[in-house]
Design a protein around this motif. Structure first.
Motif, PDB file in Angstrom:
ATOM      1  N   TRP A   1     -19.187   9.444  -6.610  1.00 35.81           N
ATOM      2  CA  TRP A   1     -18.107   9.751  -7.535  1.00 35.81           C
ATOM      3  C   TRP A   1     -16.808   9.112  -7.089  1.00 35.81           C
ATOM      4  O   TRP A   1     -16.248   9.499  -6.067  1.00 35.81           O
ATOM      5  N   PRO A   2     -16.280   8.134  -7.840  1.00 30.48           N
ATOM      6  CA  PRO A   2     -14.982   7.558  -7.479  1.00 30.48           C
ATOM      7  C   PRO A   2     -13.896   8.637  -7.562  1.00 30.48           C
ATOM      8  O   PRO A   2     -13.992   9.558  -8.365  1.00 30.48           O
ATOM      9  N   ALA A   3     -12.859   8.511  -6.756  1.00 32.27           N
ATOM     10  CA  ALA A   3     -11.777   9.496  -6.734  1.00 32.27           C
ATOM     11  C   ALA A   3     -10.441   8.800  -6.966  1.00 32.27           C
ATOM     12  O   ALA A   3     -10.113   7.834  -6.278  1.00 32.27           O
ATOM     13  N   TRP A   4      -9.675   9.285  -7.932  1.00 34.87           N
ATOM     14  CA  TRP A   4      -8.352   8.734  -8.249  1.00 34.87           C
ATOM     15  C   TRP A   4      -7.299   9.247  -7.282  1.00 34.87           C
ATOM     16  O   TRP A   4      -7.346  10.398  -6.853  1.00 34.87           O
ATOM     17  N   SER A   5      -6.301   8.423  -7.001  1.00 33.60           N
ATOM     18  CA  SER A   5      -5.116   8.920  -6.290  1.00 33.60           C
ATOM     19  C   SER A   5      -4.337   9.782  -7.282  1.00 33.60           C
ATOM     20  O   SER A   5      -4.457   9.605  -8.495  1.00 33.60           O
ATOM     21  N   PRO A   6      -3.529  10.732  -6.799  1.00 30.05           N
ATOM     22  CA  PRO A   6      -2.789  11.602  -7.714  1.00 30.05           C
ATOM     23  C   PRO A   6      -1.889  10.853  -8.708  1.00 30.05           C
ATOM     24  O   PRO A   6      -1.693  11.309  -9.830  1.00 30.05           O
ATOM     25  N   ASP A   7      -1.357   9.687  -8.301  1.00 37.47           N
ATOM     26  CA  ASP A   7      -0.489   8.935  -9.207  1.00 37.47           C
ATOM     27  C   ASP A   7      -1.265   7.966 -10.104  1.00 37.47           C
ATOM     28  O   ASP A   7      -0.676   7.270 -10.928  1.00 37.47           O
ATOM     29  N   GLY A   8      -2.592   7.889  -9.951  1.00 38.82           N
ATOM     30  CA  GLY A   8      -3.417   7.066 -10.820  1.00 38.82           C
ATOM     31  C   GLY A   8      -3.371   5.576 -10.549  1.00 38.82           C
ATOM     32  O   GLY A   8      -3.877   4.786 -11.343  1.00 38.82           O
ATOM     33  N   THR A   9      -2.806   5.161  -9.419  1.00 37.39           N
ATOM     34  CA  THR A   9      -2.690   3.730  -9.142  1.00 37.39           C
ATOM     35  C   THR A   9      -3.837   3.183  -8.298  1.00 37.39           C
ATOM     36  O   THR A   9      -4.009   1.971  -8.220  1.00 37.39           O
ATOM     37  N   ARG A  10      -4.609   4.076  -7.668  1.00 37.39           N
ATOM     38  CA  ARG A  10      -5.687   3.634  -6.793  1.00 37.39           C
ATOM     39  C   ARG A  10      -6.939   4.484  -7.009  1.00 37.39           C
ATOM     40  O   ARG A  10      -6.855   5.626  -7.447  1.00 37.39           O
ATOM     41  N   ILE A  11      -8.078   3.891  -6.655  1.00 32.64           N
ATOM     42  CA  ILE A  11      -9.348   4.607  -6.716  1.00 32.64           C
ATOM     43  C   ILE A  11     -10.038   4.419  -5.371  1.00 32.64           C
ATOM     44  O   ILE A  11     -10.144   3.303  -4.862  1.00 32.64           O
ATOM     45  N   ALA A  12     -10.499   5.522  -4.798  1.00 32.16           N
ATOM     46  CA  ALA A  12     -11.216   5.473  -3.524  1.00 32.16           C
ATOM     47  C   ALA A  12     -12.697   5.712  -3.775  1.00 32.16           C
ATOM     48  O   ALA A  12     -13.078   6.454  -4.689  1.00 32.16           O
ATOM     49  N   ASN A  13     -13.517   5.051  -2.969  1.00 28.54           N
ATOM     50  CA  ASN A  13     -14.947   5.330  -2.979  1.00 28.54           C
ATOM     51  C   ASN A  13     -15.518   4.987  -1.612  1.00 28.54           C
ATOM     52  O   ASN A  13     -14.889   4.291  -0.826  1.00 28.54           O
ATOM     53  N   GLU A  14     -16.692   5.492  -1.367  1.00 31.17           N
ATOM     54  CA  GLU A  14     -17.367   5.234  -0.103  1.00 31.17           C
ATOM     55  C   GLU A  14     -18.402   4.136  -0.338  1.00 31.17           C
ATOM     56  O   GLU A  14     -19.412   4.371  -0.995  1.00 31.17           O
ATOM     57  N   PRO A  15     -18.162   2.918   0.142  1.00 31.85           N
ATOM     58  CA  PRO A  15     -19.083   1.820  -0.150  1.00 31.85           C
ATOM     59  C   PRO A  15     -20.435   1.984   0.522  1.00 31.85           C
ATOM     60  O   PRO A  15     -21.446   1.594  -0.022  1.00 31.85           O
ATOM     61  N   LEU A  16     -20.472   2.549   1.689  1.00 29.02           N
ATOM     62  CA  LEU A  16     -21.709   2.840   2.414  1.00 29.02           C
ATOM     63  C   LEU A  16     -21.550   4.201   3.066  1.00 29.02           C
ATOM     64  O   LEU A  16     -20.507   4.486   3.656  1.00 29.02           O
ATOM     65  N   MET A  17     -22.557   5.033   2.955  1.00 32.16           N
ATOM     66  CA  MET A  17     -22.448   6.376   3.502  1.00 32.16           C
ATOM     67  C   MET A  17     -22.122   6.307   4.988  1.00 32.16           C
ATOM     68  O   MET A  17     -22.744   5.566   5.748  1.00 32.16           O
ATOM     69  N   GLY A  18     -21.086   7.034   5.382  1.00 29.53           N
ATOM     70  CA  GLY A  18     -20.680   7.078   6.772  1.00 29.53           C
ATOM     71  C   GLY A  18     -19.741   5.953   7.179  1.00 29.53           C
ATOM     72  O   GLY A  18     -19.332   5.878   8.322  1.00 29.53           O
ATOM     73  N   ARG A  19     -19.390   5.073   6.252  1.00 27.40           N
ATOM     74  CA  ARG A  19     -18.469   3.971   6.539  1.00 27.40           C
ATOM     75  C   ARG A  19     -17.070   4.346   6.048  1.00 27.40           C
ATOM     76  O   ARG A  19     -16.902   5.278   5.275  1.00 27.40           O
ATOM     77  N   PRO A  20     -16.048   3.601   6.453  1.00 24.99           N
ATOM     78  CA  PRO A  20     -14.689   3.897   5.988  1.00 24.99           C
ATOM     79  C   PRO A  20     -14.589   3.817   4.462  1.00 24.99           C
ATOM     80  O   PRO A  20     -15.311   3.054   3.822  1.00 24.99           O
ATOM     81  N   LEU A  21     -13.684   4.610   3.933  1.00 27.52           N
ATOM     82  CA  LEU A  21     -13.448   4.574   2.492  1.00 27.52           C
ATOM     83  C   LEU A  21     -12.897   3.222   2.070  1.00 27.52           C
ATOM     84  O   LEU A  21     -12.169   2.571   2.813  1.00 27.52           O
ATOM     85  N   ARG A  22     -13.198   2.842   0.858  1.00 23.53           N
ATOM     86  CA  ARG A  22     -12.637   1.641   0.254  1.00 23.53           C
ATOM     87  C   ARG A  22     -11.646   2.128  -0.814  1.00 23.53           C
ATOM     88  O   ARG A  22     -11.964   3.015  -1.595  1.00 23.53           O
ATOM     89  N   VAL A  23     -10.452   1.570  -0.821  1.00 23.98           N
ATOM     90  CA  VAL A  23      -9.443   1.928  -1.803  1.00 23.98           C
ATOM     91  C   VAL A  23      -9.120   0.681  -2.627  1.00 23.98           C
ATOM     92  O   VAL A  23      -8.830  -0.380  -2.058  1.00 23.98           O
ATOM     93  N   VAL A  24      -9.185   0.812  -3.942  1.00 23.66           N
ATOM     94  CA  VAL A  24      -8.944  -0.305  -4.844  1.00 23.66           C
ATOM     95  C   VAL A  24      -7.669  -0.021  -5.630  1.00 23.66           C
ATOM     96  O   VAL A  24      -7.494   1.069  -6.175  1.00 23.66           O
ATOM     97  N   ASP A  25      -6.777  -1.006  -5.703  1.00 25.19           N
ATOM     98  CA  ASP A  25      -5.571  -0.918  -6.530  1.00 25.19           C
ATOM     99  C   ASP A  25      -5.998  -1.181  -7.969  1.00 25.19           C
ATOM    100  O   ASP A  25      -6.533  -2.248  -8.284  1.00 25.19           O
ATOM    101  N   VAL A  26      -5.755  -0.238  -8.864  1.00 30.23           N
ATOM    102  CA  VAL A  26      -6.211  -0.345 -10.249  1.00 30.23           C
ATOM    103  C   VAL A  26      -5.548  -1.508 -10.979  1.00 30.23           C
ATOM    104  O   VAL A  26      -6.207  -2.189 -11.778  1.00 30.23           O
ATOM    105  N   SER A  27      -4.295  -1.790 -10.709  1.00 32.97           N
ATOM    106  CA  SER A  27      -3.586  -2.845 -11.453  1.00 32.97           C
ATOM    107  C   SER A  27      -4.058  -4.247 -11.101  1.00 32.97           C
ATOM    108  O   SER A  27      -3.880  -5.166 -11.874  1.00 32.97           O
ATOM    109  N   THR A  28      -4.644  -4.425  -9.929  1.00 30.26           N
ATOM    110  CA  THR A  28      -5.095  -5.776  -9.542  1.00 30.26           C
ATOM    111  C   THR A  28      -6.591  -5.817  -9.469  1.00 30.26           C
ATOM    112  O   THR A  28      -7.174  -6.810  -9.132  1.00 30.26           O
TER     113      THR A  28
END
Length: 149
Positions: free
Chosen positions: A122-149
């Motif tokens: 399940w992707p997770a939004w930042s509270p301000d809606g500018t970024r989305i976090a997800n776990e690319p591989l279980m147990g690995r660091p989170l990946r954060v994507v900037d929605v505008s780019t």
């Protein structure tokens, strides 16, 4: 799908022949986004929180969540077909309008979809809606994507 009312009453808001997964209320509480099978694949649907017939938004999509302003949804594309859970391993994070229009990939196409950890799905939004976090591989660091780019 069932809804617990403010009175404590629980009432059915929609039915379907397949199980419903990962429901998410829109920020205004007016609709519920959820994953359910369609034509032997997973799909994103929504339904009024007051009840009614579900509306198909996107095929080959799952684990959607509304943006904080309710205008967009982040979700996972999936190759899941015919109940073969091993095909869930080729998923990517996508963004679309809340009505399912204009889908576009915003994460790498090789992101992993865990069958064990729902938080990896399940992707997770930042509270301000500018970024989305997800776990690319279980147990690995989170990946954060900037929605505008």
């Amino acid at each position: 799908m069932w809804k617990k009312c403010s009175t404590g009453e629980v009432r059915r808001i929609t039915t379907g022949e397949h199980p419903i997964h990962t429901p998410d209320f829109s920020p205004d509480g007016g609709t519920v986004l959820f994953t359910m099978q369609h034509n032997d694949a997973l799909a994103l649907w929504n339904v009024s929180s007051q009840g009614g017939d579900p509306v198909l938004l996107l095929d080959r999509a799952a684990f959607g969540t509304y943006s904080p302003d309710g205008r967009s949804i982040a979700f996972r594309r999936t190759d899941f077909v015919d109940g073969d859970y091993s095909q869930m391993s080729n998923g990517s994070v996508w963004l679309a309008s809340a009505s399912g229009g204009n889908p576009r990939r915003i994460g790498p196409s090789t992101a992993w979809m865990s069958q064990i950890s729902s938080s990896a799905l399940w992707p997770a939004w930042s509270p301000d809606g500018t970024r989305i976090a997800n776990e690319p591989l279980m147990g690995r660091p989170l990946r954060v994507v900037d929605v505008s780019t």
